[in-house]
Design an enzyme around this catalytic site. Structure first.
Site, PDB file in Angstrom:
ATOM      1  N   LYS A 199       0.843  -1.197   0.000  1.00  0.00           N
ATOM      2  CA  LYS A 199       0.000   0.000   0.000  1.00  0.00           C
ATOM      3  C   LYS A 199       0.878   1.246   0.000  1.00  0.00           C
ATOM      4  O   LYS A 199       1.916   1.269   0.676  1.00  0.00           O
ATOM      5  CB  LYS A 199      -0.912  -0.026   1.229  1.00  0.00           C
ATOM      6  CG  LYS A 199      -1.966   1.079   1.248  1.00  0.00           C
ATOM      7  CD  LYS A 199      -2.876   0.950   2.474  1.00  0.00           C
ATOM      8  CE  LYS A 199      -3.946   2.020   2.494  1.00  0.00           C
ATOM      9  NZ  LYS A 199      -4.849   1.904   3.670  1.00  0.00           N
TER      10      LYS A 199
ATOM     11  N   SER B 233      -9.743   2.026   2.767  1.00  0.00           N
ATOM     12  CA  SER B 233      -8.837   2.739   1.894  1.00  0.00           C
ATOM     13  C   SER B 233      -7.823   1.837   1.184  1.00  0.00           C
ATOM     14  O   SER B 233      -7.221   2.272   0.200  1.00  0.00           O
ATOM     15  CB  SER B 233      -8.092   3.799   2.707  1.00  0.00           C
ATOM     16  OG  SER B 233      -7.259   3.189   3.674  1.00  0.00           O
TER      17      SER B 233
ATOM     18  N   SER C 102     -10.057  -0.348   6.951  1.00  0.00           N
ATOM     19  CA  SER C 102      -9.438  -0.155   5.636  1.00  0.00           C
ATOM     20  C   SER C 102      -8.725  -1.374   5.050  1.00  0.00           C
ATOM     21  O   SER C 102      -8.336  -1.341   3.885  1.00  0.00           O
ATOM     22  CB  SER C 102      -8.453   1.015   5.676  1.00  0.00           C
ATOM     23  OG  SER C 102      -9.154   2.232   5.615  1.00  0.00           O
TER      24      SER C 102
END
Lengths: 96, 490
Positions: free
Chosen positions: B78, B154, B178
């Site tokens: 990420k 996210s 997330s």
């Protein structure tokens, strides 16, 4: 707790170091008002005598020796800077 | 070959037997990205040259079996996890030119030590603020099961890349859901570890008391294997816990006989769609058939979790994001004539709307005259929410419910109303406030073919039981074996 006003929104933006347009201030006033109104449901709960949780693990005073060590060089520290001069970060004038 | 076809353990065997090479794996990953990523948009930056040279190096090395648990495995990171000399943007225009980070996050060092291969950096909502990836300031990632739908957020890029068969595993971060919510939306396995289990050093901080890094994979065993690698105390993160890291993979016995499951009535209440509810009830039947017992319980403060979370997370974010000042890294406004304007204009030009909104909310909640009414009040309610969990875990081994109230929604559907978007996280947020671990595993598909996630919540530092429970369900069902129809090659 009252609704947040547009002036308050501008004040908060200044504290947060954000430049917002009048139009954005209007939009944030509406949105923040509804979020704050939603948050006011917490007042339904009696929290007298309840300890606040800042952290879920019961960690206290994690200490280490204050010893200098190799980390990053001055050259490395400067290499992502938008502006620099010699060994320094360069910024616009601070005093008018 | 396809990365869909094997688990990490199976690939380890194939590499060991020299049926395949690391170069094959890495090439397969980039081929798949080339084939489908213009539809999925999971990756923001690829690290192809380095990955290929790493693969060659690994192919030329001789290693003892089991020495490097992720040897040669293609993975994605990420983009809020710092990678040395590899662009790290947090999905924000502010960091669009942050091309040369100075160090690796601890988790990245650990993946490197385990000999995983980093394929690239994954798209996300800007600074991890969002539940749909629509807040990425570059491009929204799309759901591999139907590209008109959001992948969740996210960590939307992290979940989509695994679901699309681009990488074997990815790392995400979870502040209010997330990892778990996008894992649910994309039909993959995502775990948020206990707060403190994994070092946050090098994770760009959003809300420091809530953030945790965790793995996203296609099956539970792979997930446990990755967590084994990234867990552990780190002297660079004083909030990482100094506790033993058990062998999670050894907990996957398939045996849940006598397991005591709590099912909070609040997690199946109004707002949870009937098909999601049914998928959870079906899962409970599977557990019954495996000899586990379940009972309905109450987590009475659940309904206050979203408000509590937005006050606390935004307050912490407003402080954490103060570091973005346009001096040391990131963009700087060209239009400022003095220092103060330079701060303000750089931040305003560099941050997207949701990020500004949360900084504003947090600054307000922390400001003089409102601190007690908002911030401190929310901290006290956090205690009540945590106590709810503590009480249930005195009697039960795990808590089970849905990961999200609905399957994935359409791109653009909720973007205009922040509160509707926030409500999407109602079942994942309480877990972060309490700090306990939780996993999302696939538990079925909706009528229009979108995945559901089953959430299994465990006691502090008891990821073993969470994994055992998830694995038993996975082995008894075939939900995890389903794949999205994407790019033809399935």
């Amino acid at each position: 707790m009252a609704d947040i006003s547009k002036d308050q929104v501008k004040h908060v933006a200044n504290l947060a170091r954000l430049a917002i347009t009048d139009e954005e201030a209007e939009k944030f006033t509406n949105q923040l008002s509804s979020i704050i109104k939603y948050a006011e449901q917490l007042n339904e709960l009696d929290t007298d005598g309840v300890e606040p949780t800042t952290h879920v693990l019961d960690l206290k005073n994690v200490l280490r020796k204050d010893e200098p060590k190799e980390w990053i060089t001055q050259e490395d520290a400067l290499k992502n800077a938008p502006d620099k001069k010699g060994d320094y970060f360069r910024v616009p004038s601070i005093l008018e | 070959m396809s990365l869909f076809d094997y688990s990490i353990k199976e690939l380890e065997q194939k590499l060991h037997n020299k049926e395949i090479t690391v170069t094959d794996l890495v090439n397969t990953s980039y081929q798949r990205i080339e084939e489908v990523d213009d539809q999925v948009q999971a990756f923001l930056t690829l690290d192809k040259e380095k990955a290929i040279s790493t693969a060659k190096e690994l192919d030329g090395s001789t290693v003892a079996e089991n020495e490097h648990p992720l040897f040669g495995i293609p993975s994605g990171i990420k983009d809020n996890i710092v990678t040395k000399a590899l662009r790290t943007t947090c999905g924000s225009q502010f960091l669009r030119n942050f091309d040369d980070p100075l160090y690796n996050a601890t988790v990245v060092e650990k993946l490197n030590d385990a000999k995983a291969v980093t394929i690239g950096k994954l798209n996300m909502d800007e600074f991890a603020m969002g539940s749909s990836n629509e807040n990425s300031s570059f491009t929204p990632t799309r759901n591999p099961w139907n590209t008109e739908y959001v992948p969740g957020g996210s960590s939307g890029g992290s979940a989509a890349a695994v679901a699309a068969g681009e990488v074997l595993f990815s790392l995400g971060s979870d502040t209010g859901g997330s990892i778990r919510q996008p894992a649910a939306f994309c039909g993959v396995v995502g775990l948020k570890p206990t707060y403190g289990r994994v070092s946050r050093f090098g994770l760009v901080a959003f809300a420091s008391s809530l953030d945790q890094i965790g793995p996203i994979t296609r099956n539970v065993e792979d997930n446990a294997r990755v967590l084994e690698v990234i867990s552990g105390h780190d002297k660079m993160d004083s909030t990482s816990a100094n506790v033993d890291v058990p062998a999670y993979t050894e907990a996957l016995t398939g045996d849940v006989k006598g397991l005591k499951i709590a099912v909070p009535k609040e997690y199946l209440a109004e707002g949870v769609s009937p098909d999601v509810k049914k998928s959870v009830m079906d899962a409970l039947k599977v557990y019954e058939s495996l000899g586990a017992e379940w009972e309905e319980v109450s987590l009475p403060h659940s309904k206050y979790a979203v408000a509590t979370y937005y006050l606390l997370a935004s307050s912490e974010a407003s402080a954490n994001l103060a570091r973005f000042d346009g001096v040391r890294y990131g963009v700087r406004s060209e239009n400022a004539e003095n220092m103060l304007d330079m701060f303000k204009m750089s931040r305003s030009e560099g941050f997207g709307e949701e990020v500004k909104r949360r900084i504003m909310l947090g600054t307000y909640a922390l400001s003089s005259g409102y601190y007690d009414a908002f911030y401190k009040k929310a901290q006290k309610v956090r205690t009540l929410i945590k106590n709810d969990f503590d009480k249930i875990f005195e009697e039960y081994d795990v808590i089970i419910g849905p990961t999200t109230p609905t399957p994935a929604f359409k791109i653009g559907e909720k973007v205009e109303d922040p509160l509707t978007m926030y409500a999407n996280d109602i079942l994942t947020i309480p877990v972060n406030l309490a700090g306990v671990p939780a996993i999302s595993v696939p538990c079925g598909l909706s009528e229009n073919g979108l995945p559901f996630g089953l959430q299994i919540i465990g006691k502090y530092f008891d990821e073993r039981t969470v994994y055992r429970t998830a694995h038993a369900f996975e082995q008894a069902t075939d939900h995890h074996a389903k794949r999205p129809q994407l790019g033809g090659a399935n």
